[in-house]
Design an enzyme around this catalytic site. Structure first.
Site, PDB file in Angstrom:
ATOM      1  N   ASN A 177       0.641  -1.021   0.087  1.00 40.47           N
ATOM      2  CA  ASN A 177       0.095   0.010  -0.208  1.00 40.47           C
ATOM      3  C   ASN A 177       1.048   0.915   0.241  1.00 40.47           C
ATOM      4  OD1 ASN A 177      -1.396   2.339   1.125  1.00 40.47           O
ATOM      5  ND2 ASN A 177      -3.218   0.383   2.038  1.00 40.47           N
ATOM      6  N   ASP A 198      -1.554  -6.404   6.387  1.00 34.59           N
ATOM      7  CA  ASP A 198      -1.438  -6.382   4.956  1.00 34.59           C
ATOM      8  C   ASP A 198      -0.706  -7.780   4.290  1.00 34.59           C
ATOM      9  OD1 ASP A 198      -0.947  -3.831   3.233  1.00 34.59           O
ATOM     10  OD2 ASP A 198      -0.111  -3.090   5.227  1.00 34.59           O
ATOM     11  N   HIS A 248       2.659   1.518   5.064  1.00 35.25           N
ATOM     12  CA  HIS A 248       2.937   0.631   5.064  1.00 35.25           C
ATOM     13  C   HIS A 248       4.125   0.319   4.312  1.00 35.25           C
ATOM     14  CE1 HIS A 248      -1.565  -0.128   5.233  1.00 35.25           C
ATOM     15  NE2 HIS A 248      -1.833   0.465   4.763  1.00 35.25           N
TER      16      HIS A 248
END
Length: 255
Positions: free
Chosen positions: A8, A217, A247
């Site tokens: 991300n 994630d 992220h």
DNA sequence: ATGGTGGCGCGGCCA
């Protein structure tokens, strides 16, 4: 060997140089991106092609937006969950080198008393049904991206503070387990991992420096493909750069 | 400490 990663990037415009550097260093076969925050005409396809990557993307200005970068052609591209008429660009499926890739930016949900939380749970219900269908069609399936769910307390820096909150609530965790029950494996948990491994750290309150993070994630693989998985790791390196995404990439390697 | 930071885009939303 096949390297498949998710990241991300929280604006591909801002993070393009970091993505290009990361591609050059790791040379993944597939990189799934979320929160590109670019409309399709703004997508940096040429720069990525120069780096050796073909692309598929489902863009949106300001919010959301997903893309898949791959060394080999992307075919049978889909950009929606079946039956969900949604202008938010959160889904991108494609087949690369015989492997079905489903890249997701799962709704954040904001807070458990929010309408957005209800939308998230409905979205996850539809996702689960779609994953079941995709598993029937594609024995070699990877479902990866920003799930906005920390599956277990060990995926949370402070499980007591986060108990019941969005990203950690039981209904979200049940939805995640349903994906596994449908026939997916959390490749990260197939291997010994350092304790307190996370993939997202809040920009606020020096979250990364203090390792106040969550593992939200994920790279999930069908059972057939999971047997071929040799590692799955979080790469914290880009999170240390100037002006990072919040992220870090998660990288899985398959035979 | 009920905030904090960052992206987008120029006020306020979203994460």
């Amino acid at each position: 060997m096949l390297t498949i990663a998710t990241w991300n990037v929280n604006s591909l415009r801002v993070r393009l140089a970091q993505v290009l550097d990361w591609l050059a260093t790791h040379q993944p076969d597939v990189l799934a991106l979320q929160e590109t925050k670019l409309s399709d005409p703004e997508f940096p396809g040429e720069a990525l092609a120069m780096a050796g990557y073909q692309t598929a993307f489902a863009g949106q200005k300001t919010y959301n937006g997903v893309a898949i970068l791959a060394r080999e052609p992307l075919v049978d591209v889909v950009t929606d969950l079946p039956g969900l008429d949604d202008s938010q660009r959160r889904v991108l499926g494609a087949t690369v080198a015989g492997i079905r890739i489903l890249n997701l930016y799962v709704p954040n949900g904001q807070s458990v008393d929010s309408d957005k939380y209800r939308y998230k749970l409905d979205w996850l219900d539809r996702l689960c049904a779609f994953v079941g269908e995709e598993l029937q069609r594609h024995p070699a399936l990877v479902v990866l991206g920003d799930f906005n769910i920390a599956p277990q307390d060990r995926d949370v820096h402070d499980p007591v503070a986060w108990a019941g909150k969005v990203l950690c609530s039981e209904p979200e965790r049940v939805a995640f387990r349903r994906l596994l029950d449908a026939g997916l494996v959390d490749t990260f948990r197939q291997f010994e991992q350092p304790e307190h491994t996370f993939s997202w750290w809040d920009y606020r309150a020096a979250g990364f420096r203090r390792n106040y993070g969550l593992r939200i994630d994920h790279v999930l693989a069908s059972r057939q493909l999971a047997e071929r998985c040799r590692s799955c790791q979080v790469d914290r390196t880009p999170r240390k750069l100037e002006r990072p995404s919040d992220h870090a990439p998660v990288v899985a390697v398959f035979d």
